[in-house]
Design an enzyme around this catalytic site. Structure first.
Site, PDB file in Angstrom:
ATOM      1  N   GLY A 116       0.774  -1.245   0.000  1.00 34.71           N
ATOM      2  CA  GLY A 116       0.000   0.000   0.000  1.00 34.71           C
ATOM      3  C   GLY A 116       0.800   1.287   0.000  1.00 34.71           C
ATOM      4  O   GLY A 116       0.328   2.309   0.509  1.00 34.71           O
TER       5      GLY A 116
ATOM      6  N   HIS B 284       0.406   1.072 -13.239  1.00 39.29           N
ATOM      7  CA  HIS B 284       1.187  -0.059 -13.740  1.00 39.29           C
ATOM      8  C   HIS B 284       2.653   0.361 -13.850  1.00 39.29           C
ATOM      9  O   HIS B 284       2.940   1.437 -14.370  1.00 39.29           O
ATOM     10  CB  HIS B 284       0.643  -0.478 -15.113  1.00 39.29           C
ATOM     11  CG  HIS B 284       1.363  -1.644 -15.696  1.00 39.29           C
ATOM     12  ND1 HIS B 284       1.144  -2.936 -15.274  1.00 39.29           N
ATOM     13  CD2 HIS B 284       2.335  -1.722 -16.640  1.00 39.29           C
ATOM     14  CE1 HIS B 284       1.938  -3.758 -15.938  1.00 39.29           C
ATOM     15  NE2 HIS B 284       2.675  -3.036 -16.781  1.00 39.29           N
TER      16      HIS B 284
ATOM     17  N   GLU C 293       5.602   6.644  -9.396  1.00 40.78           N
ATOM     18  CA  GLU C 293       4.212   6.182  -9.223  1.00 40.78           C
ATOM     19  C   GLU C 293       3.508   7.036  -8.181  1.00 40.78           C
ATOM     20  O   GLU C 293       2.355   7.435  -8.346  1.00 40.78           O
ATOM     21  CB  GLU C 293       4.184   4.718  -8.748  1.00 40.78           C
ATOM     22  CG  GLU C 293       4.641   3.715  -9.776  1.00 40.78           C
ATOM     23  CD  GLU C 293       4.469   2.279  -9.286  1.00 40.78           C
ATOM     24  OE1 GLU C 293       3.514   1.990  -8.555  1.00 40.78           O
ATOM     25  OE2 GLU C 293       5.310   1.439  -9.643  1.00 40.78           O
TER      26      GLU C 293
HETATM   27  C1  GRF Z   1       3.097  -1.001  -7.700  1.00 41.62           C
HETATM   28  O1  GRF Z   1       4.332  -1.234  -8.310  1.00 41.62           O
HETATM   29  C2  GRF Z   1       2.033  -0.827  -8.749  1.00 41.62           C
HETATM   30  O2  GRF Z   1       2.508  -0.221  -9.925  1.00 41.62           O
HETATM   31  C3  GRF Z   1       1.625  -2.234  -9.039  1.00 41.62           C
HETATM   32  O3  GRF Z   1       1.658  -2.887  -7.799  1.00 41.62           O
HETATM   33  C4  GRF Z   1       2.582  -2.217  -6.941  1.00 41.62           C
HETATM   34  C5  GRF Z   1       1.831  -1.830  -5.705  1.00 41.62           C
HETATM   35  O4  GRF Z   1       2.671  -1.312  -4.709  1.00 41.62           O
HETATM   36  N1  GRF Z   1       0.327  -2.263  -9.692  1.00 41.62           N
HETATM   37  P1  GRF Z   1       2.058  -0.682  -3.386  1.00 41.62           P
HETATM   38  O5  GRF Z   1       1.204  -1.772  -2.737  1.00 41.62           O
HETATM   39  O6  GRF Z   1       1.261   0.521  -3.752  1.00 41.62           O
HETATM   40  O7  GRF Z   1       3.240  -0.341  -2.537  1.00 41.62           O
END
Ligand code: GRF
Length: 216
Positions: free
Chosen positions: A14, A112, A177
């Site tokens: 998360g 992603h 991200e």
């Molecule tokens: C991230 O790398 C996202 O791009 C992928 O899953 C991962 C989730 O990470 N879909 P987190 O749980 O938000 O730390």
């Protein structure tokens, strides 16, 4: 500005959820996390939600093997209970069905860790290294009925270094991200995203600039 209500679907640590919560608290996002839902009881993301007194719900997939639509029905029920405007998939490790997509058309976003449409699916950082690309990155897109195929909202490019391992590249991408997911949500909240076929047009988007990326 009216705050939009977000429902966040998670399966794991998360960190993207945390970035959204932090951006809301710092006044950078006109949104409110209405509910966090996990298919995994032990997901650390649920802990993060509880810490902020955000409703944190575990919906077990046990007993739903081969019945993905029925599981998605439970998700919809919970999302509706919390009057969610936008659903975000933040490391949700299940493939969602058209039942959920059609309940929230152009109102589900996924993050992603690659520059789609290159490298859909899993283990994409390793795939990018093996393919020898000089840039990878991350993509926020609206979710359609395919896997990692929906209209692209925003992308961040990240250089791939010769010294990279899957973990170092994933970590460099993750930093971006955390920025672009909130940015996409804010653009949605401001009503600036229009889906036109495969394209997402951003009103008041950035003008052409001379910035280009070259690596190495
Ligand atoms: C991230 O790398 C996202 O791009 C992928 O899953 C991962 C989730 O990470 N879909 P987190 O749980 O938000 O730390």
């Amino acid at each position: 500005m009216k705050k939009i209500r977000i429902g966040v679907l998670v399966s794991g640590r998360g960190s993207n959820l945390q970035a959204v919560i932090d951006n809301i608290e710092q006044g950078r996002l006109s949104a409110e996390v209405a509910v966090v839902i996990s298919d995994q009881a032990e997901a650390f993301a649920l802990e993060r939600a509880r810490k902020r007194h955000i409703p944190a719900v575990h919906i077990s997939a046990a007993g739903h093997k081969g019945k993905r639509e029925a599981y998605d029905g439970l998700l919809i029920e919970e999302l509706r209970k919390h009057s969610v405007d936008l659903v975000i998939l933040a490391g949700f490790m299940r493939i969602i069905t058209k039942v959920l997509v059609q309940a929230y058309p152009n109102r589900i976003m996924n993050i992603h860790p690659a520059l789609l449409p290159a490298f859909p699916g899993l283990h994409v950082q390793q795939a990018a290294i093996e393919q020898g690309v000089k840039f990878s990155g991350c993509t926020v897109h609206f979710v359609d009925e395919g896997v990692d195929t929906g209209p692209i909202i925003i992308q961040a490019a990240v250089p791939v270094l010769d010294s990279d391992t899957e973990d170092t590249l994933a970590a460099r991408i993750l930093v971006q991200e955390h920025k672009i997911f909130s940015r996409a949500i804010q653009l949605f909240a401001e009503g600036r995203l229009a889906v036109q076929g495969r394209r997402v047009v951003v009103s008041g988007g950035r003008a052409e600039s001379g910035d280009f990326l070259i690596n190495p």
